[in-house]
Design an enzyme around this catalytic site. Structure first.
Site, PDB file in Angstrom:
ATOM      1  N   GLU A 114      -6.231 -29.887 -28.784  1.00  0.00           N
ATOM      2  CA  GLU A 114      -6.721 -29.139 -27.625  1.00  0.00           C
ATOM      3  C   GLU A 114      -7.544 -30.063 -26.735  1.00  0.00           C
ATOM      4  O   GLU A 114      -7.887 -31.187 -27.121  1.00  0.00           O
ATOM      5  CB  GLU A 114      -7.542 -27.922 -28.079  1.00  0.00           C
ATOM      6  CG  GLU A 114      -6.696 -26.890 -28.825  1.00  0.00           C
ATOM      7  CD  GLU A 114      -7.430 -25.601 -29.140  1.00  0.00           C
ATOM      8  OE1 GLU A 114      -8.669 -25.577 -29.017  1.00  0.00           O
ATOM      9  OE2 GLU A 114      -6.765 -24.616 -29.502  1.00  0.00           O
ATOM     10  N   HIS A 238     -13.472 -20.018 -19.597  1.00  0.00           N
ATOM     11  CA  HIS A 238     -12.164 -20.491 -20.050  1.00  0.00           C
ATOM     12  C   HIS A 238     -11.281 -20.637 -18.820  1.00  0.00           C
ATOM     13  O   HIS A 238     -11.223 -19.737 -17.982  1.00  0.00           O
ATOM     14  CB  HIS A 238     -11.544 -19.512 -21.043  1.00  0.00           C
ATOM     15  CG  HIS A 238     -10.419 -20.121 -21.828  1.00  0.00           C
ATOM     16  ND1 HIS A 238      -9.197 -20.402 -21.265  1.00  0.00           N
ATOM     17  CD2 HIS A 238     -10.352 -20.533 -23.116  1.00  0.00           C
ATOM     18  CE1 HIS A 238      -8.416 -20.956 -22.192  1.00  0.00           C
ATOM     19  NE2 HIS A 238      -9.099 -21.048 -23.321  1.00  0.00           N
ATOM     20  N   ARG A 285     -12.945 -28.177 -20.800  1.00  0.00           N
ATOM     21  CA  ARG A 285     -12.783 -26.879 -20.137  1.00  0.00           C
ATOM     22  C   ARG A 285     -13.551 -26.753 -18.835  1.00  0.00           C
ATOM     23  O   ARG A 285     -13.075 -26.142 -17.885  1.00  0.00           O
ATOM     24  CB  ARG A 285     -13.246 -25.763 -21.084  1.00  0.00           C
ATOM     25  CG  ARG A 285     -12.280 -25.512 -22.200  1.00  0.00           C
ATOM     26  CD  ARG A 285     -12.822 -24.471 -23.138  1.00  0.00           C
ATOM     27  NE  ARG A 285     -11.792 -24.133 -24.125  1.00  0.00           N
ATOM     28  CZ  ARG A 285     -12.009 -23.390 -25.180  1.00  0.00           C
ATOM     29  NH1 ARG A 285     -13.204 -22.901 -25.414  1.00  0.00           N
ATOM     30  NH2 ARG A 285     -11.044 -23.125 -26.031  1.00  0.00           N
ATOM     31  N   HIS A 346     -16.061 -17.117 -21.061  1.00  0.00           N
ATOM     32  CA  HIS A 346     -15.410 -17.210 -22.367  1.00  0.00           C
ATOM     33  C   HIS A 346     -16.371 -17.386 -23.534  1.00  0.00           C
ATOM     34  O   HIS A 346     -16.124 -16.863 -24.614  1.00  0.00           O
ATOM     35  CB  HIS A 346     -14.429 -18.376 -22.339  1.00  0.00           C
ATOM     36  CG  HIS A 346     -13.646 -18.544 -23.602  1.00  0.00           C
ATOM     37  ND1 HIS A 346     -12.835 -17.540 -24.107  1.00  0.00           N
ATOM     38  CD2 HIS A 346     -13.555 -19.590 -24.458  1.00  0.00           C
ATOM     39  CE1 HIS A 346     -12.263 -17.972 -25.238  1.00  0.00           C
ATOM     40  NE2 HIS A 346     -12.675 -19.203 -25.466  1.00  0.00           N
ATOM     41  N   ARG A 381     -19.100 -26.352 -24.971  1.00  0.00           N
ATOM     42  CA  ARG A 381     -18.497 -26.316 -26.308  1.00  0.00           C
ATOM     43  C   ARG A 381     -17.130 -26.990 -26.311  1.00  0.00           C
ATOM     44  O   ARG A 381     -16.278 -26.689 -25.487  1.00  0.00           O
ATOM     45  CB  ARG A 381     -18.341 -24.863 -26.766  1.00  0.00           C
ATOM     46  CG  ARG A 381     -17.604 -24.714 -28.088  1.00  0.00           C
ATOM     47  CD  ARG A 381     -17.531 -23.270 -28.508  1.00  0.00           C
ATOM     48  NE  ARG A 381     -16.673 -22.468 -27.660  1.00  0.00           N
ATOM     49  CZ  ARG A 381     -15.362 -22.308 -27.845  1.00  0.00           C
ATOM     50  NH1 ARG A 381     -14.746 -22.931 -28.831  1.00  0.00           N
ATOM     51  NH2 ARG A 381     -14.661 -21.530 -27.039  1.00  0.00           N
TER      52      ARG A 381
END
Length: 528
Positions: A114, A238, A285, A346, A381
């Site tokens: 990811e 997100h 992100r 998110h 994060r």
């Protein structure tokens, strides 16, 4: 109604709460409170997976480095190293509980990658990892004789010395007052130790991938009980939430980009991420979310396109069966056409300040998971570190409680919940109105890109609404909606105050008045 007593109360029935409960139940009688039905929290919604170093080419050092880079240097390195080192054992334990992680043809872990990760290290169950984990934990908890699962309990406030018959300003936590949806009464639940595992505060925003109950309850309750709260300005958005007027809050996992998904302008088809970052769709992100936000705002778009169709029908259906089934039901065939997506709130990177054992400032009170600021995430994060944090800190809190049990205060005489001076509300519309106001001004003024002027506008609205909500709370019997509204306003205030305090752009906090990043990374810490 007389108080119910347990050894330990866990507030929250997701990954962090059930991990703590299963560990504690080896020795103690544990009550697990769920706000609604069991499994109604964020854990079941987690599509992507769990980050862990599980292949030879990878290393703990690389996972630590990736976490620190994503967190813009604000992470606590000791905590990051601790959590990363515990990850393989956490995965092994979950497999023992029956989580059917995907394996490759040789029987090894099937690892995906990811954004922000330098290696493939995401262990997963197709694209529904959270659901599989939740099922395994819930089954184990239901089967354990020392665990009492109590659904439909909406926590109102932590029980402290102020609620005892002797009255004390000493801040030890002795349990919780909770609204029982089944009876319509407020129950008093007491214990020598309490664990907050209530999740984040995503529903403070108009668009969020968080479940309905993510109203910052644990953060607000801990704050009122005297605990410090940290880094609330770092709200993760997100990049890819499905844009659909019928279905709100459906997340399109980061793994779609990890497996080759491309972000395109919906009108020109232009692949725009390389214009913003050399890592393109695999950038962290915050960068991807800001890029999409910029495209939408510049050209007045409703959404952008995420395209995975070029990978072929068999590949797409095999890797993303849940997303494929969901979207085909909405008339979108992701094997042949792009997915319309927008950013949405998110994850709450800040929260109740805890140490490496999950202990808060209040004696007898621990916290684990998204409700906390543990030092793991820093200013942003890293993908798939969130479930990992739940398992590691759920265990850490449980171990510390067990090791220090003899030092916890005995449960004192506690006053029952007093409703003698309130009546039933005759104007529920007030709650819906104020809730809507909060979510709108938080989205418009405290979103992906901020300015001081917008933040000040949000603060003025919070100050105005605070007296209104306090008057309402003081006059009427509590309901789940009123409890959540009170907490939402509290966390909105903490988010805005924290954002105004940070005079730099770092990670998720991007403010046009202070576009540069300061040399020294310093946490924002608010004390009651």
């Amino acid at each position: 109604m007389s108080a119910r007593r347990f050894d330990v109360i866990v507030i929250g029935s997701g990954a962090a709460g059930l991990t703590a409960a299963l560990n504690l139940a080896q020795q103690f009688k544990v009550a697990v409170l769920a706000k609604g039905k069991l499994g109604g929290g964020a854990t079941e919604w987690a599509q992507g997976g769990i980050a862990a170093v599980l292949e030879e080419e990878d290393s703990f050092e690389a996972h630590v480095r990736d976490t620190m880079i994503a967190g813009a240097g604000l992470n606590d390195r000791e905590v990051v190293e601790y959590v990363v080192s515990k990850a393989p054992a956490a995965i092994a334990r979950l497999a023992e509980l029956g989580v059917p992680f995907n394996l490759d043809e040789d029987g090894d872990w099937h690892l995906t990658r990811e954004g922000g990760h330098s290696h493939r290290r995401i262990v997963h169950v197709n694209d529904a990892t959270g659901w599989a984990v939740a099922q395994a934990l819930e089954n184990a908890a239901e089967a354990h004789p020392n665990i009492t699962l109590v659904p439909d309990m909406v926590a109102i406030d932590l029980v402290t010395g102020r609620h005892t018959k002797e009255f004390s300003t000493e801040g030890t936590v002795h349990g919780v007052y909770a609204y029982n949806r089944s009876s319509g009464e407020v129950d008093t639940l007491l214990a020598k130790a309490t664990v907050l595992a209530t999740g984040g505060a995503g529903r403070a925003y108009l668009f969020s991938t968080a479940p309905r109950g993510a109203t910052g309850d644990g953060i607000a309750m801990a704050w009122r009980a005297g605990c410090r709260v940290s880094n609330m300005e770092f709200m993760q958005f997100h990049p890819t939430c499905l844009y659909n007027l019928e279905v709100k809050n459906f997340l399109i996992t980061e793994a779609v980009r990890g497996e080759g998904g491309i972000l395109r302008h919906p009108e020109t088809g232009h692949r725009f991420m390389p214009d913003y970052d050399e890592r393109a769709e695999l950038a962290p992100r915050d960068i991807v979310a800001r890029a999409i936000d910029a495209e939408i705002k510049r050209d007045g778009l409703d959404y952008v396109h995420l395209d995975i169709a070029h990978k072929g029908e068999e590949f797409v259906k095999h890797h993303f069966p849940t997303i494929y089934e969901k979207l085909i039901g909405l008339g979108i065939d992701i094997t042949a056409e792009p997915i319309p997506v927008v950013p949405a709130q998110h994850y709450t990177c800040g929260g109740v300040l805890v140490d490496i054992h999950g202990a808060t400032d209040a004696p007898g009170l621990y916290a684990a998971g998204e409700v906390t600021q543990s030092g793991l995430h820093g200013a942003n994060r890293l993908a798939s570190n969130s479930l990992l944090e739940c398992f590691v800190f759920g265990d850490a809190a449980a171990e510390h409680i067990r090791a220090n049990w003899d030092g916890f205060a005995d449960i004192p005489d506690v006053r029952p919940w007093d409703e003698s001076r309130v009546t039933d509300s005759d104007e529920e519309v007030v709650i819906q109105q104020v809730w809507g106001e909060i979510r709108r001004f938080m989205w418009n003024f405290v979103g992906i890109v901020r300015t001081t002027k917008r933040l000040e506008r949000a603060q003025r609205r919070i100050d105005m609404l605070r007296q209104e909500v306090a008057d309402y709370y003081g006059a009427f019997r509590v309901t789940p909606d009123l409890i959540e509204l009170r907490n939402l306003l509290e966390v909105a205030d903490l988010i805005v105050r924290s954002a105004l305090h940070r005079h730099e752009s770092r990670g998720l906090h991007f403010i046009l008045d202070y576009p540069e990043t300061e040399k020294d990374a310093v946490d924002t810490v608010l004390a009651p």
